[in-house]
Structure formats: structure tokens, C-alpha cells
Design an enzyme around this catalytic site. Structure first.
Site, PDB file in Angstrom:
ATOM      1  N   GLU A 157       0.818  -1.221   0.000  1.00 57.36           N
ATOM      2  CA  GLU A 157       0.000   0.000   0.000  1.00 57.36           C
ATOM      3  C   GLU A 157       0.851   1.271   0.000  1.00 57.36           C
ATOM      4  O   GLU A 157       0.395   2.316  -0.450  1.00 57.36           O
ATOM      5  CB  GLU A 157      -0.955  -0.020   1.206  1.00 57.36           C
ATOM      6  CG  GLU A 157      -2.023  -1.098   1.055  1.00 57.36           C
ATOM      7  CD  GLU A 157      -2.869  -1.312   2.300  1.00 57.36           C
ATOM      8  OE1 GLU A 157      -4.048  -1.643   2.147  1.00 57.36           O
ATOM      9  OE2 GLU A 157      -2.354  -1.155   3.436  1.00 57.36           O
ATOM     10  N   ASP A 171     -11.653  -6.246  -3.249  1.00 57.82           N
ATOM     11  CA  ASP A 171     -12.495  -7.453  -3.245  1.00 57.82           C
ATOM     12  C   ASP A 171     -13.865  -7.071  -2.729  1.00 57.82           C
ATOM     13  O   ASP A 171     -14.084  -5.936  -2.305  1.00 57.82           O
ATOM     14  CB  ASP A 171     -11.857  -8.523  -2.334  1.00 57.82           C
ATOM     15  CG  ASP A 171     -11.756  -8.038  -0.900  1.00 57.82           C
ATOM     16  OD1 ASP A 171     -12.722  -8.198  -0.144  1.00 57.82           O
ATOM     17  OD2 ASP A 171     -10.716  -7.446  -0.542  1.00 57.82           O
TER      18      ASP A 171
HETATM   19  N1  SAH Z   1      -3.028 -11.618   2.268  1.00 55.72           N
HETATM   20  C1  SAH Z   1      -2.483 -10.945   3.405  1.00 55.72           C
HETATM   21  C2  SAH Z   1      -3.543 -10.594   4.428  1.00 55.72           C
HETATM   22  C3  SAH Z   1      -4.440  -9.472   3.978  1.00 55.72           C
HETATM   23  S1  SAH Z   1      -5.534  -8.937   5.193  1.00 55.72           S
HETATM   24  C4  SAH Z   1      -1.402 -11.819   4.021  1.00 55.72           C
HETATM   25  O1  SAH Z   1      -1.485 -13.032   3.925  1.00 55.72           O
HETATM   26  O2  SAH Z   1      -0.476 -11.265   4.621  1.00 55.72           O
HETATM   27  C5  SAH Z   1      -6.417  -7.699   4.284  1.00 55.72           C
HETATM   28  C6  SAH Z   1      -5.847  -6.291   4.287  1.00 55.72           C
HETATM   29  O3  SAH Z   1      -6.526  -5.515   3.324  1.00 55.72           O
HETATM   30  C7  SAH Z   1      -6.091  -5.553   5.598  1.00 55.72           C
HETATM   31  O4  SAH Z   1      -5.035  -4.645   5.831  1.00 55.72           O
HETATM   32  C8  SAH Z   1      -7.437  -4.840   5.385  1.00 55.72           C
HETATM   33  O5  SAH Z   1      -7.422  -3.511   5.863  1.00 55.72           O
HETATM   34  C9  SAH Z   1      -7.658  -4.820   3.868  1.00 55.72           C
HETATM   35  N2  SAH Z   1      -8.839  -5.577   3.376  1.00 55.72           N
HETATM   36  C10 SAH Z   1      -9.106  -5.738   2.057  1.00 55.72           C
HETATM   37  N3  SAH Z   1     -10.185  -6.533   1.882  1.00 55.72           N
HETATM   38  C11 SAH Z   1     -10.632  -6.883   3.110  1.00 55.72           C
HETATM   39  C12 SAH Z   1     -11.702  -7.734   3.581  1.00 55.72           C
HETATM   40  N4  SAH Z   1     -12.503  -8.366   2.726  1.00 55.72           N
HETATM   41  N5  SAH Z   1     -11.849  -7.872   4.916  1.00 55.72           N
HETATM   42  C13 SAH Z   1     -11.032  -7.239   5.778  1.00 55.72           C
HETATM   43  N6  SAH Z   1     -10.001  -6.447   5.391  1.00 55.72           N
HETATM   44  C14 SAH Z   1      -9.780  -6.263   4.068  1.00 55.72           C
END
Ligand code: SAH
Length: 231
Positions: free
Chosen positions: A12, A196
Site C-alpha cells: 500500500e 475485493d
Molecule cells: N493476504 C495478506 C492478508 C491481507 S488482510 C497476508 O497473507 O499477509 C487484508 C488487508 O486488506 C487488511 O489490511 C485490510 O485492511 C484490507 N482488506 C481488504 N479486503 C478486506 C476484507 N474483505 N476484509 C477485511 N479487510 C480487508
């Protein structure tokens, strides 16, 4: 003016770091802070790591230790509102913590005594974002963002959050940053580009669109800095 710019994940803030190029780096409290100059602005850039606690720590550090006077967040989020498609931008008018729950004592979801369910974003920064969106012809939705320590990939959960908080998007940091900025009286702005739709495809979509959506959010934020710098 000292402006803090934060994301949660390295993806980000990468587009911002690529744009501003030269930094001084300070490591503090298990995190890295990038200091840059842009026009007449002093910038402090960092990603917090995922979730409310890390985000609150980073926001408080940028304000208390590094003396930021405004805070802008750029990142990605899951869409709730059907107005929001992948890549679209949403700015929070107000934010709530959807996972804060002492309803056992008769309180509403998102509320604890001496706290507030919703924290409102700074009006001036919202106005600047509208001005930028209008002048560039970019679709920018204003709406409620709900935050919790959970990646939401279920339509049921998403509908519950929609019904309970009238939220348009959800993520994992915004409301905690809002709580910190509100308490310390620092104007803040939470911008997210949709990665998403928080449904059963969310994990897959997130991986696919994290980078492109992060870039859209970062590039809008840079246009806002241009506007803030000339104001
Ligand atoms: N794939 C990553 C984890 C991502 S968590 C890993 O394995 O390290 C998701 C991140 O994007 C968080 O920082 C949150 O703020 C944002 N986000 C995007 N879509 C989201 C969703 N459906 N639910 C919660 N947070 C979401």
C-alpha cells in the site's frame, strides 16, 4: 506542514515510496518510518502491519513522536455497497469498529463507555478530496467504513456489518487510526480502493487486485498532496 501517510501493508505504501524517491529512514518501535520532502510539505510515510493494534501504534507514533499534524491513510478494502466495484475509491465520512462488542451489557455494537460508535473524518480533507475527484473526473464514493480484526470473506458477515453500521466498505485498520487521531485532535482522512467484495471470492480477488488497487489509492493521495501543498 508535517503530514503522516500510512498504509497497513508494504504494497500500500510502495507506490508512494517509488514516487517520492529520497528518504531519511528512522526505525522505531519495531517499524520503519520514511521521511521525505514534497513541495512545501514534510512527509512521514510508514506501513503499520495489518490490524487495529499495529495501526493505532503507528498512527500514535507518527503524531506523538514524529509530530505529524495531519494523517492520511491509503490502502485497500472490501466492498459492501453495490456502488463499489474493484478498483473504485471510497473515502470514509465516518468509521466504526465492527468487532467491538459489549452488547452483553446493553450497549450497541461498536460502543464502549466514554467512546463513540462512529468517528467522523475531517471536513476540510473531505472537501479537498471532492475537489480533486471533480477536477480529475475520478469516481470517489463517500461512505461509512467499518473496521475489525478479521478478513471478511462471507456474504453473511458482510450483510450483518451493512445492517448494523450502514457501512459501505470494510477493512482492518481505519477506525483504530480514527480513534487515535480523534483523541489527539489530528485531522485525518481514510482512503481505500476496493480490492475485493468481502464475499467467498474475497481471498482470491484480494491477491489479484492488491497491487493495482493500492496504486489507485496512492495516486489519488498524491493528487491530494498537490492540492494541500498549493492551498
Ligand atoms: N493476504 C495478506 C492478508 C491481507 S488482510 C497476508 O497473507 O499477509 C487484508 C488487508 O486488506 C487488511 O489490511 C485490510 O485492511 C484490507 N482488506 C481488504 N479486503 C478486506 C476484507 N474483505 N476484509 C477485511 N479487510 C480487508
Amino acid at each position: 506542514m508535517k503530514i503522516a501517510i500510512m498504509g497497513a501493508m508494504v504494497e500500500e505504501i510502495e507506490p508512494l515510496l517509488e514516487y517520492f524517491k529520497e528518504y531519511e529512514i528512522v526505525d522505531y518501535a519495531d517499524n520503519r518510518y520514511y521521511f521525505a520532502k514534497y513541495k512545501d510539505l514534510e512527509l512521514i510515510i510508514a506501513y503499520s502491519k495489518i490490524g487495529k493494534v499495529f495501526a493505532a501504534l503507528t498512527a500514535a507514533t507518527m503524531i506523538e513522536r514524529f509530530k505529524a499534524t495531519k494523517l492520511l491513510f491509503s490502502g485497500v478494502a472490501g466492498a459492501i455497497s453495490s456502488d463499489l466495484k474493484i478498483g473504485d475509491l471510497i473515502v470514509a465520512t465516518k468509521l466504526a469498529q465492527h468487532d467491538l462488542d459489549i452488547t452483553a451489557f446493553g450497549h450497541p455494537f461498536g460502543y464502549v463507555p466514554e467512546g463513540k460508535v462512529f468517528i467522523e473524518s475531517d471536513k476540510e480533507l473531505l472537501d479537498i478530496s471532492k475537489k480533486v475527484a471533480n477536477s480529475k473526473g475520478i469516481y470517489l464514493k463517500e461512505g461509512v467504513i467499518a473496521t475489525g480484526d478479521q478478513f471478511v470473506n462471507s456474504s453473511e458477515k458482510k450483510e450483518w456489518i451493512q445492517k448494523t453500521f450502514h457501512a459501505d466498505a470494510l477493512e482492518m485498520e481505519g477506525a483504530s487510526v480514527a480513534v487515535v487521531c480523534d483523541a489527539l485532535d489530528i485531522p485525518f482522512f481514510i482512503l481505500r480502493s476496493i480490492s475485493d467484495s468481502a464475499d467467498m471470492d474475497a481471498g482470491f480477488d484480494f491477491e489479484e487486485f492488491l497491487k493495482s488497487s493500492s496504486k489507485k489509492s496512492a495516486s489519488f493521495l498524491i493528487s491530494m498532496l498537490d492540492e494541500i501543498a498549493t492551498a
